[in-house]
Every structure is written in structure tokens, then in C-alpha cells.
Design an enzyme around this catalytic site. Sequence first.
Site, short mmCIF file in Angstrom:
data_model
loop_
_atom_site.label_atom_id
_atom_site.label_comp_id
_atom_site.label_asym_id
_atom_site.label_seq_id
_atom_site.Cartn_x
_atom_site.Cartn_y
_atom_site.Cartn_z
N GLY A 7 0.82 -1.21 0.00
CA GLY A 7 0.00 0.00 0.00
C GLY A 7 0.85 1.26 0.00
O GLY A 7 1.87 1.35 0.70
N GLU A 20 -18.90 17.47 3.03
CA GLU A 20 -18.00 18.25 2.19
C GLU A 20 -18.46 18.22 0.73
O GLU A 20 -18.46 19.24 0.03
CB GLU A 20 -16.57 17.71 2.33
CG GLU A 20 -15.96 18.10 3.65
CD GLU A 20 -14.68 17.37 4.02
OE1 GLU A 20 -13.98 17.81 4.93
OE2 GLU A 20 -14.37 16.32 3.40
N GLY A 60 -0.69 4.31 0.48
CA GLY A 60 -1.55 5.34 1.08
C GLY A 60 -0.83 5.95 2.27
O GLY A 60 0.40 5.91 2.38
N PHE A 61 -1.61 6.49 3.21
CA PHE A 61 -1.00 7.17 4.35
C PHE A 61 -0.16 6.20 5.19
O PHE A 61 0.97 6.52 5.56
CB PHE A 61 -2.08 7.81 5.23
CG PHE A 61 -2.61 9.08 4.64
CD1 PHE A 61 -1.83 10.23 4.62
CD2 PHE A 61 -3.88 9.14 4.09
CE1 PHE A 61 -2.32 11.41 4.08
CE2 PHE A 61 -4.37 10.31 3.55
CZ PHE A 61 -3.59 11.44 3.54
N GLY A 62 -0.70 5.03 5.49
CA GLY A 62 0.04 4.08 6.33
C GLY A 62 1.30 3.60 5.65
O GLY A 62 2.42 3.67 6.20
N ALA A 122 -6.66 9.66 8.58
CA ALA A 122 -5.29 9.65 8.10
C ALA A 122 -4.27 9.59 9.24
O ALA A 122 -3.28 8.86 9.16
CB ALA A 122 -5.05 10.91 7.26
N GLN A 123 -4.51 10.33 10.33
CA GLN A 123 -3.53 10.36 11.42
C GLN A 123 -3.32 8.98 12.05
O GLN A 123 -2.21 8.63 12.44
CB GLN A 123 -3.98 11.37 12.50
CG GLN A 123 -3.46 12.77 12.26
CD GLN A 123 -1.93 12.84 12.17
OE1 GLN A 123 -1.20 12.13 12.85
NE2 GLN A 123 -1.44 13.68 11.29
N ASP A 135 -6.62 1.91 7.96
CA ASP A 135 -8.06 1.65 7.87
C ASP A 135 -8.44 0.17 7.92
O ASP A 135 -9.59 -0.16 8.17
CB ASP A 135 -8.59 2.22 6.54
CG ASP A 135 -8.85 3.71 6.60
OD1 ASP A 135 -8.51 4.32 7.63
OD2 ASP A 135 -9.37 4.26 5.61
C1 LIG Z 1 -13.33 10.81 0.51
C2 LIG Z 1 -12.52 10.65 1.77
C3 LIG Z 1 -12.27 11.75 2.57
C4 LIG Z 1 -11.50 11.61 3.72
N1 LIG Z 1 -11.25 12.71 4.47
C5 LIG Z 1 -10.45 12.61 5.55
C6 LIG Z 1 -10.12 13.76 6.31
O1 LIG Z 1 -10.55 14.87 6.03
N2 LIG Z 1 -9.27 13.60 7.37
C7 LIG Z 1 -8.75 12.38 7.71
O2 LIG Z 1 -7.97 12.29 8.66
N3 LIG Z 1 -9.08 11.27 7.03
C8 LIG Z 1 -9.90 11.35 5.95
N4 LIG Z 1 -10.23 10.24 5.24
C9 LIG Z 1 -9.72 8.93 5.70
C10 LIG Z 1 -8.27 8.70 5.33
O3 LIG Z 1 -8.05 9.03 3.97
C11 LIG Z 1 -7.92 7.24 5.59
O4 LIG Z 1 -8.13 6.99 6.96
C12 LIG Z 1 -6.49 6.92 5.23
O5 LIG Z 1 -6.29 7.09 3.84
C13 LIG Z 1 -6.15 5.49 5.62
O6 LIG Z 1 -4.83 5.22 5.24
P1 LIG Z 1 -4.42 3.72 4.85
O7 LIG Z 1 -2.96 3.75 4.56
O8 LIG Z 1 -4.93 2.77 5.85
O9 LIG Z 1 -5.25 3.42 3.53
P2 LIG Z 1 -5.21 4.17 2.14
O10 LIG Z 1 -4.72 5.56 2.28
O11 LIG Z 1 -6.55 3.92 1.55
O12 LIG Z 1 -4.12 3.36 1.32
C14 LIG Z 1 -4.30 2.03 0.94
C15 LIG Z 1 -3.26 1.71 -0.11
O13 LIG Z 1 -3.23 0.33 -0.35
C16 LIG Z 1 -3.27 0.09 -1.74
N5 LIG Z 1 -3.85 -1.24 -1.91
C17 LIG Z 1 -5.08 -1.67 -1.53
N6 LIG Z 1 -5.22 -2.98 -1.80
C18 LIG Z 1 -4.05 -3.38 -2.35
C19 LIG Z 1 -3.59 -4.61 -2.86
N7 LIG Z 1 -4.34 -5.72 -2.82
N8 LIG Z 1 -2.36 -4.64 -3.40
C20 LIG Z 1 -1.57 -3.53 -3.45
N9 LIG Z 1 -1.96 -2.35 -2.97
C21 LIG Z 1 -3.18 -2.28 -2.43
C22 LIG Z 1 -4.09 1.23 -2.29
O14 LIG Z 1 -3.88 1.39 -3.67
C23 LIG Z 1 -3.53 2.37 -1.45
O15 LIG Z 1 -2.32 2.83 -1.98
C24 LIG Z 1 -10.99 10.34 4.09
C25 LIG Z 1 -11.25 9.23 3.28
C26 LIG Z 1 -12.00 9.38 2.13
C27 LIG Z 1 -12.26 8.19 1.26
#
Ligand SMILES: Cc1cc2nc3c(=O)[nH]c(=O)nc-3n(C[C@H](O)[C@H](O)[C@H](O)COP(=O)(O)OP(=O)(O)OC[C@H]3O[C@@H](n4cnc5c(N)ncnc54)[C@H](O)[C@@H]3O)c2cc1C
Length: 494
Positions: free
Chosen positions: A45, A208, A47-49, A356-357, A346
Site C-alpha cells: 500500500g 463536504e 496510502g498514508f500508512g 489519516a492520522q 483503515d
Molecule cells: C473521501 C474521503 C475523505 C477523507 N477525508 C479525511 C479527512 O478529512 N481527514 C482524515 O484524517 N481522514 C480522511 N479520510 C480517511 C483517510 O483518507 C484514511 O483513513 C487513510 O487514507 C487510511 O490510510 P491507509 O494507509 O490505511 O489506507 P489508504 O490511504 O486507503 O491506502 C491504501 C493503499 O493500499 C493500496 N492497496 C489496496 N489494496 C491493495 C492490494 N491488494 N495490493 C496492493 N496495494 C493495495 C491502495 O492502492 C492504497 O495505496 C478520508 C477518506 C475518504 C475516502
Amino acid sequence: MLRIAPGRPGREVPRWETEVIMTTSPATGPAGASPSRRPRVVVIGSGFGGLFAAKALRRAPVDVTVIGKTGHHLFQPLLYQVATGILSEGEIAPATREVLRHQENARVVLGEVTDIDLAGRTVTSSILGRTLVHPYDELIVAAGAGQSYFGNDHFAEFAPGMKSIDDALELRGRIFGAFELAELSTDPAERDRLLTFVVVGAGPTGVEMAGQIAELAHRTLRRDFRSIDPTQARVVLLDAAPQVLPPFGEKLGERARRHMNEMGIEVQLGAMVTDVDADGLTVKDAGGELRRISAATKVWAAGVQASPLGRLLADRSGAEVDRAGRISVLPDLTLPGHPEVHLVGDMVASGLPGVAQVAIQGGRYAADAVARRVQGRPPRGPFRYRDKGNMATISRFSAVADIKGAKFEGFLAWVLWLAVHLVYIVGFKSRVTTVLHWAVSFLGRGRSQRVATQQQVYGRLALERLGPGFAASKTGGPKDPAAAATDVTERESA
Ligand SMILES: Cc1cc2nc3c(=O)[nH]c(=O)nc-3n(C[C@H](O)[C@H](O)[C@H](O)COP(=O)(O)OP(=O)(O)OC[C@H]3O[C@@H](n4cnc5c(N)ncnc54)[C@H](O)[C@@H]3O)c2cc1C
């Protein structure tokens, strides 16, 4: 033999596309066991994590491989601004490869992870039929969550979610396209349907999104049409819950609802969506009566479903998953029985909000744990989340904020929201252009990003017709049938 392959139906699959490639030699033992090579850390992934974990490992004596389903790091909190023409997709989604280009111990691999072998310590990823096997000594899984339709995935055809760049661009095309079609229509009922926008889910994302569609109709497009009056557009925000913005508490939720009413947004609470089709939605009110809302544009901002990789790991390790598919972990964010597997963000059932935090702090914590393990240093103790507060915008110059119990709304909250989001946008270039685009939209009336192509609007549906393997975009990952009918939790705070 001819097989359907991505790219063109009926195309013969070349051998290289189906070969399994071992990227390096297989794992031989616990981290640091082999003196001849550095421990390999695989991060799933970007994303943020995932990204913050990878960056936190820049000085650790390890080789990091970041595997992402997309080539970019997505700043999801600003997706709604891409959908409503304020920002371009590049501003909120820099290439992961570019972000990590100076980090010499990191490489980036594009591909979807389809398997994790806990015993053999390998991760399998695949793209366009090309399969790669990545051995690891330490694994950080941060695959996030996709959209959930409460078991009604067919709603996605008519009500796209808000999880990916694809979603945002498709919605942009649908929103601006609805105004265009209304301008052409001579039938008043059809015009009304085209000028009705329904957002399902009154959490921060829905609030939003509804706020920005209202501003688009009332400010930006006011003078752009000749036959229709865009300010007459109807924007409806509905939710089965009795309150707007539940994570912010009753008082702020009520203030947000009042503010939205003043903006002309119809907020309908206690309203459960029971069906969605091309022409509108069927809604069941708290009293049980069914009614129809005729609307061409529907946006789904109602729930999330964790990555199916959580369930896969749970099945293989005996860990539990909750109804939204999130996996239980130990207090140090590791998989029970597997101290070398760290889970963040998430997809984790930690009782913490899906924000995100939580993912950023979890990613950094996991990276620190990895660095300590490979250097033979003692672990730091359980993961502790430092809540920095929640924020959501309602309109330009107005937001709600809850910072360590201090709840406020209005201009101050909005300025704070602006500053915080700017800090977390990755990359100097993106920050500069984002500020310019915000000036255009918030100080003026304009929206610089109104382009939408036919491919953006119809591409997803066309891809899905190619087969189940292509149905991924609406739920943010391959389907998890066992999880499909589960309940959903809206992002609990902003
Ligand atoms: C529309 C929206 C608005 C938001 N607004 C806010 C906000 O204002 N403030 C806030 O704090 N949070 C907000 N959030 C929540 C925040 O974005 C998430 O909590 C955060 O992105 C979680 O981070 P993560 O790394 O767990 O997952 P993500 O950021 O979703 O990253 C997951 C990553 O894993 C990858 N992935 C998934 N499955 C696979 C796989 N099988 N193989 C390879 N890669 C894979 C994806 O492509 C992505 O790169 C919002 C979310 C959304 C959808």
C-alpha cells in the site's frame, strides 16, 4: 489457446505475462538472520500508512519494497475537490516513485497483492497477468479500505463512491454533465431530475461533497448557462442516522446542519436508501414509508469495507475480523503469532477512527518496530494514538473542528482546516498549485478543473463488462464475497 486478457478481448497472452517471477532469493529465517544481506521489508500500500512507514525506514539498514495497486499516493481527504473541479488529480496524487526517489533503500512496485504466504514469508503481486513473488523478513500491510454499499454493490453503477481518482473523475463528469444535459432539456420534469444531486451519507465526506456541489451551483455556474438557472439546483444530503457529522457530537452536528440549510442544502435524516437506479433513489423514512427522489446524480459516501487482505490474513492466522472486514491485531499492531507482520491504518480493527492520522502514526510506529527488531533493540511498547483532532469543511470560509475537546466552527476552523491539509499534501509543487487553485475557487468564483472526458464517465462501466477481474474500482479492491453483506462504518472523523 486464446484467452481474454487485459488490453483487448481475445488477445493472446504472451508468456511473460503469466510467468511467476521471484524478485529476490526467498526468505531464509527471521529478520537479520542472514549476515550476507540486509533484511527485506515489504510494504503493501502507498496510502498514508504505507508511504509514511516506508519514509520512516529511510535510515534503517533494510531494503524496502513498496507494492501499490496504483502508482500514486492518494490524498483522499481532498478527493471531493477533484470531483467538483477545484483541484486536479495530480495535486492530490503524486507518483509514489517520485516521492521516494531520493530514498535509496526503497523501490516501488506496481501491482495488486493477491496472496500472502505467512509460512514461506512471501507476498505475491500481479499486474496484467505478470506475477511477482516478493520474499520478506518484515511485512507492513497498509491496504486501507474500499467503498461499501451494504451488500448492494449494484448501487455503484448509479451512485459512484469516493475512494479513488477514478471515482472522483467519474463524479466530476457526472456532475458537470448533468448541468449540460439540463441546459438541453425542454421537459421540466427531466430538467428537475437532472438538476437534483443526492449525496448519501452525512459523515464528513458527504457534508463536504454536498457543500461543494451547492457552491458550484450557487456561485461558480451561476452565469454560465442560458436556458437553466443553476442556482435552482436541488442538493439533498441524506442519512439513515438521526444526526449530521456524528463524530463531532450533537452540538457541532446541529450547527453544521443549520449552516447547510442556510446554503440551500436539504438535509434529510433518518432516511434509509433502499434502492438506487438511473432515475433516482427509493428512500425509507423513520416511520417506514417509502418515497422516491428523482435525481440523475447520486454520490455514495456512506460506508467503508476493509481490504480483503485483512480477511485473507485472518483466515491464515486465526485472527478475527469485524463486520467491516477489519482485522484484529495485538497492541503492538502485529498479527497474532507473527511478530514480523505489522498491520496499520483503515484495515485494522483497533477501535480507532478511520482517519489519516491513525494510519500515519501506525505506519511510523510499525517502521520503528521493524528498525528495532533488525537492529536487535528492544521493542517500544504498545501503539498509542495521539488524537490531533477532527475537522470538516462545510463551505468556503466555514468548517467545524474538534481539537482535543475544544469544539468550534466558522472561519477560524476553516483556516485551520486549510493549513492542516496543506501541510499533509505531499510535495512542494502540489502545495503551490493547490494554494493557487484554492485562491481561484474560494476568493473568486472559478473552478480551474472542469474538464471531464467520456472515458472518465463511461470507462468504469465498460471495464466491468470485461469480466469480474475488472470490477475492482467501485469497492477499491477485489471483491470479498464473504464481506459483501456486512455492515459499514463511515469514516468516524475528518
Ligand atoms: C473521501 C474521503 C475523505 C477523507 N477525508 C479525511 C479527512 O478529512 N481527514 C482524515 O484524517 N481522514 C480522511 N479520510 C480517511 C483517510 O483518507 C484514511 O483513513 C487513510 O487514507 C487510511 O490510510 P491507509 O494507509 O490505511 O489506507 P489508504 O490511504 O486507503 O491506502 C491504501 C493503499 O493500499 C493500496 N492497496 C489496496 N489494496 C491493495 C492490494 N491488494 N495490493 C496492493 N496495494 C493495495 C491502495 O492502492 C492504497 O495505496 C478520508 C477518506 C475518504 C475516502
